[in-house]
Write an enzyme that holds these catalytic residues in place. Sequence first.
Site, mmCIF file in Angstrom:
data_model
loop_
_atom_site.group_PDB
_atom_site.id
_atom_site.type_symbol
_atom_site.label_atom_id
_atom_site.label_comp_id
_atom_site.label_asym_id
_atom_site.label_seq_id
_atom_site.Cartn_x
_atom_site.Cartn_y
_atom_site.Cartn_z
ATOM 1 N N HIS A 1 0.758 -1.251 -0.048
ATOM 2 C CA HIS A 1 0.059 -0.075 0.174
ATOM 3 C C HIS A 1 0.756 1.219 0.038
ATOM 4 O O HIS A 1 0.870 2.195 -0.838
ATOM 5 C CB HIS A 1 -0.889 -0.166 1.208
ATOM 6 C CG HIS A 1 -1.904 1.055 1.457
ATOM 7 N ND1 HIS A 1 -3.202 0.850 0.992
ATOM 8 C CD2 HIS A 1 -1.745 2.513 1.749
ATOM 9 C CE1 HIS A 1 -3.825 2.057 1.176
ATOM 10 N NE2 HIS A 1 -3.060 2.804 1.647
ATOM 11 N N GLU A 2 1.998 1.318 1.080
ATOM 12 C CA GLU A 2 2.731 2.366 0.995
ATOM 13 C C GLU A 2 3.500 2.632 -0.354
ATOM 14 O O GLU A 2 3.786 3.752 -0.661
ATOM 15 C CB GLU A 2 3.447 2.309 2.401
ATOM 16 C CG GLU A 2 2.822 2.328 3.539
ATOM 17 C CD GLU A 2 1.937 3.847 3.710
ATOM 18 O OE1 GLU A 2 2.130 4.949 3.270
ATOM 19 O OE2 GLU A 2 0.789 3.510 4.288
ATOM 20 N N HIS B 1 1.745 4.433 -2.768
ATOM 21 C CA HIS B 1 1.706 5.924 -2.849
ATOM 22 C C HIS B 1 2.909 6.353 -3.215
ATOM 23 O O HIS B 1 2.927 7.398 -3.803
ATOM 24 C CB HIS B 1 1.366 6.459 -1.252
ATOM 25 C CG HIS B 1 0.134 6.107 -0.818
ATOM 26 N ND1 HIS B 1 -0.820 6.402 -1.310
ATOM 27 C CD2 HIS B 1 -0.330 5.418 0.511
ATOM 28 C CE1 HIS B 1 -1.870 6.027 -0.511
ATOM 29 N NE2 HIS B 1 -1.761 5.887 0.608
ATOM 30 N N ASP C 1 -7.807 7.383 2.396
ATOM 31 C CA ASP C 1 -7.224 7.598 1.337
ATOM 32 C C ASP C 1 -8.377 8.120 0.418
ATOM 33 O O ASP C 1 -8.376 9.422 -0.023
ATOM 34 C CB ASP C 1 -6.354 6.673 0.601
ATOM 35 C CG ASP C 1 -5.124 6.319 1.300
ATOM 36 O OD1 ASP C 1 -4.794 7.151 2.275
ATOM 37 O OD2 ASP C 1 -4.550 5.176 1.140
#
Lengths: 233, 233, 233, 233, 233, 233
Positions: free
Chosen positions: B14-15, B18, B90
């Site tokens: 997930h990170e 980003h 988000d």
Amino acid sequence: MLLSDEEKKVTAYHEAGHALVAALREHSDPLHKVTIIPRGMALGVTMQLPIDDKHTYTRDYLETRLAIMMGGRVAEELFLNTMTTGAGNDIEQATELARKMVCEFGMSKLGPITFGKKEEQIFLGREINQHRDFSEATAVHIDEEVRRFADEAYQSAVAILSGKREALIRIAQALLEREVLDAAEIKAVIEGRELPAKVPTPPRTGGGDEELQKVLKPEPGRQPGIQPAPGTA
Amino acid sequence: MLLSDEEKKVTAYHEAGHALVAALREHSDPLHKVTIIPRGMALGVTMQLPIDDKHTYTRDYLETRLAIMMGGRVAEELFLNTMTTGAGNDIEQATELARKMVCEFGMSKLGPITFGKKEEQIFLGREINQHRDFSEATAVHIDEEVRRFADEAYQSAVAILSGKREALIRIAQALLEREVLDAAEIKAVIEGRELPAKVPTPPRTGGGDEELQKVLKPEPGRQPGIQPAPGTA
Amino acid sequence: MLLSDEEKKVTAYHEAGHALVAALREHSDPLHKVTIIPRGMALGVTMQLPIDDKHTYTRDYLETRLAIMMGGRVAEELFLNTMTTGAGNDIEQATELARKMVCEFGMSKLGPITFGKKEEQIFLGREINQHRDFSEATAVHIDEEVRRFADEAYQSAVAILSGKREALIRIAQALLEREVLDAAEIKAVIEGRELPAKVPTPPRTGGGDEELQKVLKPEPGRQPGIQPAPGTA
Amino acid sequence: MLLSDEEKKVTAYHEAGHALVAALREHSDPLHKVTIIPRGMALGVTMQLPIDDKHTYTRDYLETRLAIMMGGRVAEELFLNTMTTGAGNDIEQATELARKMVCEFGMSKLGPITFGKKEEQIFLGREINQHRDFSEATAVHIDEEVRRFADEAYQSAVAILSGKREALIRIAQALLEREVLDAAEIKAVIEGRELPAKVPTPPRTGGGDEELQKVLKPEPGRQPGIQPAPGTA
Amino acid sequence: MLLSDEEKKVTAYHEAGHALVAALREHSDPLHKVTIIPRGMALGVTMQLPIDDKHTYTRDYLETRLAIMMGGRVAEELFLNTMTTGAGNDIEQATELARKMVCEFGMSKLGPITFGKKEEQIFLGREINQHRDFSEATAVHIDEEVRRFADEAYQSAVAILSGKREALIRIAQALLEREVLDAAEIKAVIEGRELPAKVPTPPRTGGGDEELQKVLKPEPGRQPGIQPAPGTA
Amino acid sequence: MLLSDEEKKVTAYHEAGHALVAALREHSDPLHKVTIIPRGMALGVTMQLPIDDKHTYTRDYLETRLAIMMGGRVAEELFLNTMTTGAGNDIEQATELARKMVCEFGMSKLGPITFGKKEEQIFLGREINQHRDFSEATAVHIDEEVRRFADEAYQSAVAILSGKREALIRIAQALLEREVLDAAEIKAVIEGRELPAKVPTPPRTGGGDEELQKVLKPEPGRQPGIQPAPGTA
């Protein structure tokens, strides 16, 4: 709280429905215990034990939860040809979860977007209203997607329970006989194995299971919401 | 807050999503640090460092922010074939920003006009309601434009991440190994260079990074919003 | 408040847009001063000086105001190929004024009729809500008329600014050099005359211009409304 | 309150419009006085003197009132080719009255039925909201009927004023010269007779006209509702 | 409260309309008295005397009440070719009753079902809002049914009054002469019999009729709801 | 509370309608007593005695309750060719129950999903509003399903009562003669058997039936909701 034999039977099939879907769907937390001993408002409870603490939930996991919630109502319909208010709480929770999947988690066909804005009561920090900030056209799409999640979960429960009719009846029977089944017993019943003779349960002293219960948040259970008055003017 | 290995993995990807979108889109503030060490409610954080104090924002900058926000969810889908509640925050922020671009900044096809009127609570000077002062027909157009911004941002993230699959996997792997990556390390990992051996981090004493943190407003992070009860009545 | 060079440039073109439309449209109050020295929330201000105290306003005058408000955003788009949140406040004011022209002053095709009923908070004598007392069909017509006023004003600003490209660039350049231009200087710059050498301004002592400022209500200015957090979870 | 010459002229024509419609429509209360001396919020006032105390009003009387209210705006348009915010208050009152004729007095094609339910604030006995208790389809019909009353009144004022152009101009001129016209003077001006030389009015001592004024409720007058700021950010 | 001759005439015909419909429709409570002496807010009153205390009401009885309420307005239109605000209160009550017949008593084509949910103010036990719990499509049907009851009542009054023109005029004349008619006198007037010479009424001392009045709830009467200001700005 | 003979007759047929549907439908609790002695707000009461304490209710049971509630109105229509406000309370309760079956218990064609979200008043723990969280399209479906439940119940009552005309008339006659019928007497009357001579009831001393009454929640009964004023202005 004293249940009639009829209510006991409906409750046994209802919980058996929850339990069997939970046992057979993928992405489900393992079963811990099923009981038809009333507690608080609930006529019966099916408990699952999460493997680990979860901080986030996958769509698969949530769809499985929806199917488990539907299992109780489906069992009433398929096996007793009835439909009771006892499933009202399950349905309410399932609808709320399906709505979050669509409106907060962006898990439906509407995509990665949120709908509605929470309005908190300022002095109490408590959400009091869900502010609607979208068009009626979007509201129609949201309703369709919430309905889709609910329908798919219902159909999944129907598929599982109608494919395992004997297992469900065995669980319900065992519940009517013993009132409580633990994880191993449910597994045995599903597989059609004989259960060992029932050992008389010692008087409840707040020990054993109660401790575990602290970890598990008991479900509020069945709140019929109506109290039909016996008199009609 | 203890994460299971599965949650750690999802968080790392997930990170990484980003971070990779932030690193590759134009008009993006430079990356400062990516971490999967939970802090507050957040399971992980991707931090950027603005070059200068901004008082106004261009449409390009805001569209880039939207794409970065979408990167986390997109990475879950493309690389782990899953979709978690962790992206809820988000998505909420992205939707809110897209709505402002349409309704407050006049940046959509609806042109230089604002929609909705803020209603403040008089004694607290706090906005409590967004008064709707337009027709249902206009509401449909607003929904379409908000959706368009969200979709374009999502598609941008998909394009970037599927064109750099190896880089994303390398970032996620590095995060799982080291938990924190600074700007230089992320750059190296993206370019496929070897990272120097990990120096054991000294015990946290509130120094160093914490100071910087005061400048950076940490994101509230992942609030799943549901706590599935283990029992089903 | 320190502006980056990029923000200064955008602000100079933005104010030049306001100023040039104000200078060239009929029915406009005469320009008094244009500045890109930030004051309060505003990054820059274009001031006009009414010839006399007005108690009523003609439709021509109000349409001119709308065009002046649009001038800032139009200049950003035509000359810098950008679009910033800095125009948000202009757009909000223009929308509010256009709405009043339709709903309170009966100046649109909907004719001499008012729409909506103000609801005052009784204890504070402050309007808190605009009560909607018309049908959805009427709401559609209102939206169309508000949009028409906004569009015509925007197109008017486009026509003026694209017909005087050199003048606008000269104003913006002069603003970047001198930060403040008075009425005579703006006139000279528009006509392409040379400005006299800039005399160093004495330190501000609250005199001169400040007094005038009491007469002029300074505009609240640019309120971006978003503060993009540098971290994305 | 000091008016510019332009505003005085607009006000004179505006009041002349009210006065001439009042003088020529049937079912109208007789004119008492017209003035362009500002009082309170009003730039000018046209006063009528009811023949007797009324407790009920006929539809003819109310339609005449609507036409008189429209007379001011119509005069601005027909004679000065302008349209000002000064008519805002007339339009608001006319709309409110037309709405009552439809929704409370059953005087429209919708027949003898009321629409909407008043909601009073209990502690103050003050109506705070008009509760909508009808369908959207009905709301469309109500809007149409309100619009019809307003349109017919407007067209009536147009017909009267364009058929008596010289009379209207004479009234406006006389108002600009004398600022106040009493019933006899208005009559004379309309008929094209010469007015006697203006006698200097004695200083106001609260006598004479003021007493009458107690009987007459003076109209709140022109509330522009906007105060265009001279600065544009 | 002093009425002009014109208002007295309108009131006499208005009350005669109520009285004649009440006298001639089936299912009507017997007439007790008709008067055009103003009392409180009412310019006139038509009183009926129920035969017995009623705890429930039939649809026939309620439809008759609607027709009686419409009788006043119908008389104004048929005999004086006018339409006044004086009927506003009748219309409001009739609409409210028709709405109850549809939404609370299940007496319309929509069948035995209720619409809307009362919302009480908790501390005062006073209904403050009628919560709408049905779709717009249903709202359209409700409006149609309410309209149907109102229309049928209006047409019934038209049929009765236009079939008995002379009787109505005789009642109105007698009211203008005597101001009050009791049950026997109304009957005589309707039948065209001569009334005995009017005996001068003794001064009111709070006796006689007043006592009866306690039983009868006097109607709030005519509230025009507008007070047209004699001045137009 | 004194009833006229007409009201007594209507009440007797109304209660006979409730009682006969209750006696003949399956899934009905057994009848306990029927009376036309007014009590509180109710002109008459039909009481049933549940066989056992219920915690959940089946759809069959609830549909039967709906049919019993409709029995009163149906009897008025079929046997007295009238329709009174006395059925208002029955209809309100039936509508509320039908709505719960659709919106809370998932018993309609809309499936296992809930609609609407309760909004509680925080300090009082009392539900004050039913928050609508669905689209207008869904509202139409809900209305249709609520209507279907009401219609089917009504048709069921029509079928039962028109098939047993003599029995119903006998119950009503017996009620008019004796005012109270117990379970055995109702059964005898339905079967056409002779009732034993009426024993004079002893004076009420709060004993006997009153005790039972504690178990039975008496129905609030008939609240006409209108008090037609005898005067019409």
